[in-house]
Design an enzyme around this catalytic site. Structure first.
Site, mmCIF file in Angstrom:
data_model
loop_
_atom_site.group_PDB
_atom_site.id
_atom_site.type_symbol
_atom_site.label_atom_id
_atom_site.label_comp_id
_atom_site.label_asym_id
_atom_site.label_seq_id
_atom_site.Cartn_x
_atom_site.Cartn_y
_atom_site.Cartn_z
ATOM 1 N N GLY A 1 0.695 -1.282 -0.007
ATOM 2 C CA GLY A 1 -0.175 0.024 0.202
ATOM 3 C C GLY A 1 0.713 1.443 0.019
ATOM 4 N N GLU B 1 3.824 4.081 5.963
ATOM 5 C CA GLU B 1 2.681 3.398 5.839
ATOM 6 C C GLU B 1 1.539 4.279 5.157
ATOM 7 O OE1 GLU B 1 0.935 0.818 5.484
ATOM 8 O OE2 GLU B 1 0.477 -0.253 7.292
ATOM 9 N N ASP B 2 0.751 3.310 4.429
ATOM 10 C CA ASP B 2 -0.411 4.050 3.759
ATOM 11 C C ASP B 2 -1.517 4.763 4.672
ATOM 12 O OD1 ASP B 2 -1.404 1.718 4.268
ATOM 13 O OD2 ASP B 2 -1.814 1.001 2.426
ATOM 14 N N PHE C 1 -14.234 3.482 3.513
ATOM 15 C CA PHE C 1 -13.267 2.476 2.913
ATOM 16 C C PHE C 1 -12.428 3.172 1.854
ATOM 17 C CE2 PHE C 1 -10.857 -0.998 0.694
ATOM 18 C CZ PHE C 1 -10.322 -1.659 1.788
ATOM 19 N N ARG D 1 -5.255 0.241 -6.948
ATOM 20 C CA ARG D 1 -3.748 0.741 -6.688
ATOM 21 C C ARG D 1 -3.026 2.044 -7.370
ATOM 22 N NH1 ARG D 1 -1.989 -2.311 -2.059
ATOM 23 N NH2 ARG D 1 -2.503 -4.531 -2.265
HETATM 24 P P1 IMP Z 1 -4.749 -1.580 10.595
HETATM 25 O O1 IMP Z 1 -3.881 -2.545 11.466
HETATM 26 O O2 IMP Z 1 -6.163 -1.810 10.887
HETATM 27 O O3 IMP Z 1 -4.309 -0.162 11.110
HETATM 28 O O4 IMP Z 1 -4.648 -1.541 9.249
HETATM 29 C C1 IMP Z 1 -3.805 -1.288 8.386
HETATM 30 C C2 IMP Z 1 -3.799 -1.845 7.274
HETATM 31 O O5 IMP Z 1 -5.315 -2.096 6.479
HETATM 32 C C3 IMP Z 1 -3.229 -0.548 6.018
HETATM 33 O O6 IMP Z 1 -1.753 -0.891 5.788
HETATM 34 C C4 IMP Z 1 -3.965 -1.074 4.882
HETATM 35 O O7 IMP Z 1 -3.156 -1.843 3.937
HETATM 36 C C5 IMP Z 1 -5.193 -1.576 5.186
HETATM 37 N N1 IMP Z 1 -6.446 -0.656 5.295
HETATM 38 C C6 IMP Z 1 -6.961 -0.278 6.536
HETATM 39 N N2 IMP Z 1 -8.036 0.622 6.038
HETATM 40 C C7 IMP Z 1 -8.080 0.846 4.677
HETATM 41 C C8 IMP Z 1 -8.848 1.217 3.631
HETATM 42 O O8 IMP Z 1 -9.664 2.312 3.879
HETATM 43 N N3 IMP Z 1 -8.523 1.069 2.038
HETATM 44 C C9 IMP Z 1 -7.584 0.191 2.077
HETATM 45 N N4 IMP Z 1 -6.813 -0.483 2.779
HETATM 46 C C10 IMP Z 1 -7.085 -0.217 4.274
HETATM 47 MG MG MG Z 2 -0.867 -1.536 4.046
#
Ligand code: IMP
Ligand code: MG
Length: 179
Positions: A43, A99-100, A152, A165
């Site tokens: 990402g 991080e994205d 999302f 992407r």
């Molecule tokens: P976390 O562990 O819940 O903080 O999620 C982190 C990862 O989930 C990110 O690095 C993204 O790859 C993915 N992610 C979380 N929210 C989104 C979204 O809204 N769109 C796409 N990917 C997401």
């Molecule tokens: Mg990610």
């Protein structure tokens, strides 16, 4: 592809301004340090590629890949390393995780734990997007591009089921695409 987007949340112009601001800040903060940018695949690759060009001091880069999502839109809560750093030695490095998006925080909490245990000189987080409403883990970004509401989102590296992407902006996906 473009028809699946409900609305644009962060435009190309806004992304460019965010990346410039973060790059300038990092350049200032990491003068005389041993900056190692750690991009979290996949990402963050577009963000990483743009951000590193705005960093005007020496740095090196490395990549990690972790998974917690499968093909859904919610984290499974279980993180595993798919690809580790190439380097075994992070002692003396000032790691900056790129991080994205910081969503539940589960992924970054895990990465902070794993990388801190290897004794870097310092370790910080730079995230393009922050969705604070959804936070479960106790993590804070040291550098954050912009906060977004609980939708999302895809584009500029972020995917749904590996697609979207390559969109040049961040957009909210129409719920009917993933429901
Ligand atoms: P976390 O562990 O819940 O903080 O999620 C982190 C990862 O989930 C990110 O690095 C993204 O790859 C993915 N992610 C979380 N929210 C989104 C979204 O809204 N769109 C796409 N990917 C997401
Ligand atoms: Mg990610």
């Amino acid at each position: 592809m473009f028809n699946d987007i409900e609305r644009v949340l962060v435009s190309e112009e806004e992304l460019s301004a965010i990346v410039k601001r973060l790059g300038a800040q990092i350049t200032e903060d990491y003068r005389d340090k041993n900056l190692v940018l750690v991009s979290v695949l996949k990402g963050s690759v577009l963000f990483m590629a743009d951000l590193m060009r705005e960093i005007k001091i020496p740095c090196t880069i490395d990549f990690m890949s972790v998974s917690s999502y499968g093909s859904g839109t919610k984290t499974s809560g279980v993180v595993k390393i798919i690809k580790d750093l190439d380097t075994d030695v992070v002692e003396g490095a000032d790691l900056l995780i790129v991080e994205d998006i910081l969503d539940s925080g589960v992924t970054l909490e895990y990465l902070m734990k794993v990388l801190s245990a290897r004794n870097p000189k310092s370790i910080k987080i730079c995230t393009l997007l922050d969705k604070p409403e959804r936070r479960k883990a106790n993590v804070k970004a040291d550098y954050a591009g912009t906060q977004i509401p609980d939708a999302f989102v895809v584009g500029y590296g972020l995917d749904y089921d590996e697609k979207y992407r390559n969109l040049p902006y961040i957009g909210a996906l129409k719920p009917e695409v993933y429901e």
